[in-house]
Design a protein around this motif. Structure first.
Motif, PDB file in Angstrom:
ATOM      1  N   GLY A  68       0.798  -1.227   0.000  1.00 17.57           N
ATOM      2  CA  GLY A  68       0.000   0.000   0.000  1.00 17.57           C
ATOM      3  C   GLY A  68       0.828   1.274   0.000  1.00 17.57           C
ATOM      4  N   ARG A  69       2.141   1.112  -0.224  1.00 20.54           N
ATOM      5  CA  ARG A  69       2.985   2.311  -0.253  1.00 20.54           C
ATOM      6  C   ARG A  69       2.919   2.975  -1.619  1.00 20.54           C
ATOM      7  NH1 ARG A  69       8.144  -0.701   2.218  1.00 20.54           N
ATOM      8  NH2 ARG A  69       7.526  -1.958   0.430  1.00 20.54           N
ATOM      9  N   LYS A  70       2.987   4.295  -1.617  1.00 23.24           N
ATOM     10  CA  LYS A  70       2.902   5.052  -2.864  1.00 23.24           C
ATOM     11  C   LYS A  70       4.226   4.977  -3.610  1.00 23.24           C
ATOM     12  CE  LYS A  70      -0.318   8.121  -0.567  1.00 23.24           C
ATOM     13  NZ  LYS A  70      -0.374   9.277   0.320  1.00 23.24           N
ATOM     14  N   ILE A  71       4.205   4.370  -4.790  1.00 22.06           N
ATOM     15  CA  ILE A  71       5.466   4.179  -5.519  1.00 22.06           C
ATOM     16  C   ILE A  71       5.489   4.880  -6.870  1.00 22.06           C
ATOM     17  CG2 ILE A  71       6.125   2.011  -4.399  1.00 22.06           C
ATOM     18  CD1 ILE A  71       4.923   0.627  -6.974  1.00 22.06           C
ATOM     19  N   GLY A  72       4.381   5.518  -7.244  1.00 26.02           N
ATOM     20  CA  GLY A  72       4.387   6.220  -8.522  1.00 26.02           C
ATOM     21  C   GLY A  72       3.014   6.760  -8.833  1.00 26.02           C
ATOM     22  N   SER A  73       2.837   7.218 -10.066  1.00 23.72           N
ATOM     23  CA  SER A  73       1.529   7.700 -10.480  1.00 23.72           C
ATOM     24  C   SER A  73       1.429   7.620 -11.991  1.00 23.72           C
ATOM     25  CB  SER A  73       1.302   9.137 -10.004  1.00 23.72           C
ATOM     26  OG  SER A  73       1.620  10.063 -11.024  1.00 23.72           O
ATOM     27  N   THR A  74       0.195   7.812 -12.497  1.00 25.83           N
ATOM     28  CA  THR A  74      -0.019   7.743 -13.940  1.00 25.83           C
ATOM     29  C   THR A  74       0.055   9.126 -14.594  1.00 25.83           C
ATOM     30  OG1 THR A  74      -2.417   7.964 -13.677  1.00 25.83           O
ATOM     31  CG2 THR A  74      -1.526   5.729 -13.724  1.00 25.83           C
ATOM     32  N   ALA A  75       0.264  10.191 -13.791  1.00 28.71           N
ATOM     33  CA  ALA A  75       0.272  11.549 -14.347  1.00 28.71           C
ATOM     34  C   ALA A  75       1.428  11.750 -15.317  1.00 28.71           C
ATOM     35  CB  ALA A  75       0.367  12.570 -13.212  1.00 28.71           C
ATOM     36  N   THR A  76       1.137  12.416 -16.432  1.00 31.92           N
ATOM     37  CA  THR A  76       2.209  12.759 -17.379  1.00 31.92           C
ATOM     38  C   THR A  76       2.581  14.238 -17.257  1.00 31.92           C
ATOM     39  OG1 THR A  76       0.633  13.322 -19.138  1.00 31.92           O
ATOM     40  CG2 THR A  76       1.413  11.036 -19.043  1.00 31.92           C
ATOM     41  N   VAL A  77       1.809  14.973 -16.447  1.00 33.97           N
ATOM     42  CA  VAL A  77       2.054  16.403 -16.247  1.00 33.97           C
ATOM     43  C   VAL A  77       2.432  16.647 -14.794  1.00 33.97           C
ATOM     44  CG1 VAL A  77       0.948  18.673 -16.161  1.00 33.97           C
ATOM     45  CG2 VAL A  77       0.417  17.114 -18.037  1.00 33.97           C
ATOM     46  N   PHE A  78       3.506  17.366 -14.580  1.00 29.57           N
ATOM     47  CA  PHE A  78       3.860  17.813 -13.230  1.00 29.57           C
ATOM     48  C   PHE A  78       3.717  19.325 -13.177  1.00 29.57           C
ATOM     49  CE2 PHE A  78       6.806  14.570 -10.902  1.00 29.57           C
ATOM     50  CZ  PHE A  78       5.739  13.708 -10.786  1.00 29.57           C
ATOM     51  N   PRO A  79       2.926  19.837 -12.235  1.00 28.38           N
ATOM     52  CA  PRO A  79       2.782  21.279 -12.109  1.00 28.38           C
ATOM     53  C   PRO A  79       3.938  21.884 -11.317  1.00 28.38           C
ATOM     54  CG  PRO A  79       1.238  20.145 -10.645  1.00 28.38           C
ATOM     55  CD  PRO A  79       2.086  19.086 -11.287  1.00 28.38           C
ATOM     56  N   LEU A  80       4.273  23.088 -11.700  1.00 22.00           N
ATOM     57  CA  LEU A  80       5.350  23.818 -11.042  1.00 22.00           C
ATOM     58  C   LEU A  80       4.734  25.169 -10.681  1.00 22.00           C
ATOM     59  CD1 LEU A  80       8.286  23.228 -10.547  1.00 22.00           C
ATOM     60  CD2 LEU A  80       8.804  24.019 -12.829  1.00 22.00           C
ATOM     61  N   ILE A  81       4.439  25.352  -9.403  1.00 24.73           N
ATOM     62  CA  ILE A  81       3.653  26.522  -8.998  1.00 24.73           C
ATOM     63  C   ILE A  81       4.567  27.595  -8.405  1.00 24.73           C
ATOM     64  CG2 ILE A  81       1.716  27.260  -7.550  1.00 24.73           C
ATOM     65  CD1 ILE A  81       0.742  24.313  -7.774  1.00 24.73           C
ATOM     66  N   VAL A  82       4.706  28.689  -9.140  1.00 21.55           N
ATOM     67  CA  VAL A  82       5.620  29.769  -8.740  1.00 21.55           C
ATOM     68  C   VAL A  82       4.938  31.123  -8.976  1.00 21.55           C
ATOM     69  CG1 VAL A  82       7.691  28.438  -9.262  1.00 21.55           C
ATOM     70  CG2 VAL A  82       6.710  29.878 -11.023  1.00 21.55           C
ATOM     71  N   GLY A  83       5.380  32.142  -8.259  1.00 22.63           N
ATOM     72  CA  GLY A  83       4.769  33.460  -8.390  1.00 22.63           C
ATOM     73  C   GLY A  83       4.770  33.950  -9.828  1.00 22.63           C
TER      74      GLY A  83
END
Ligand SMILES: [Zn+2]
Length: 197
Positions: A68-83
């Motif tokens: 049940g440990r989180k080892i990854g994801s199916t997302a192909t987009v990573f958000p980068l939140i900056v001012g």
């Protein structure tokens, strides 16, 4: 070893830097980095970009192991939140993303009625001098602090990313304007390298 070492990849038995990198690349399918403003009104930008390109998955689903440990994801987009969604703060993350995931697309999003359009580089620098007694004039790219014109700011940030040695040469870079009220994206800049033979 220090406390919390068990929570690092480096702290695992038989750790090998190159092998771990390969595993991370194989379980994290990310290929697109999207930078946008920390303004909560712009929070829909990552989803809007995924919809805009049509071949992206966001936010995707988490991948769990048998325990049940989180080892990854199916997302192909990573958000980068900056001012302001400005690129100056994103350059290091782009280099790291290429190293760990291998990226193909970098997207800069600047949004309507952004706080960064409310001041100028001169204005913020003068205010800092007066209020904080500190000179920040040489601390940041003069053209990367505020937004006075969306076409200029998007072109500037796309060039900044393109000219960074930490940006892989093969990536496509886009500069998109995001209307926070309609949710609509408008492409202002597209920098797609010619196919390498
Ligand atoms: Zn903003």
């Amino acid at each position: 070893m220090s406390n919390f070492a068990e929570f690092t990849f480096r702290g695992q038995p038989g750790y090998n830097e190159a092998a771990v990198r390969k595993i991370i690349t194989s379980v994290i399918p990310v290929r697109t980095i999207v930078m946008y403003c920390f303004d909560p009104r712009a929070a829909g930008a990552a989803q809007a970009v995924a919809d805009y390109f049509g071949d992206e998955i966001y936010p995707g689903e988490l991948l769990l192991d048998e325990a049940g440990r989180k080892i990854g994801s199916t997302a192909t987009v990573f958000p980068l939140i900056v001012g302001g969604g400005r690129a100056a703060e994103a350059l290091r993350s782009i280099a790291v993303s290429q190293h760990l995931f291998g990226i193909e697309r970098v997207v800069v999003v600047h949004h309507s009625f952004c706080g960064a359009t409310s001041f100028t580089a001169e204005g913020i620098t003068a205010a800092w001098k007066q209020e904080q007694h500190t000179d920040i004039s040489s601390l940041y790219d003069w053209d990367g602090i505020a937004i006075t014109d969306f076409e200029k700011s998007l072109n500037y940030d796309v060039s900044l990313i393109r000219n960074s040695p930490g940006t892989p040469k093969h990536v496509e870079i886009y500069g998109l304007f995001y209307d926070i009220d309609s949710g609509e994206l408008t492409e202002i800049v597209r920098d797609v390298p010619a196919e390498v033979a």
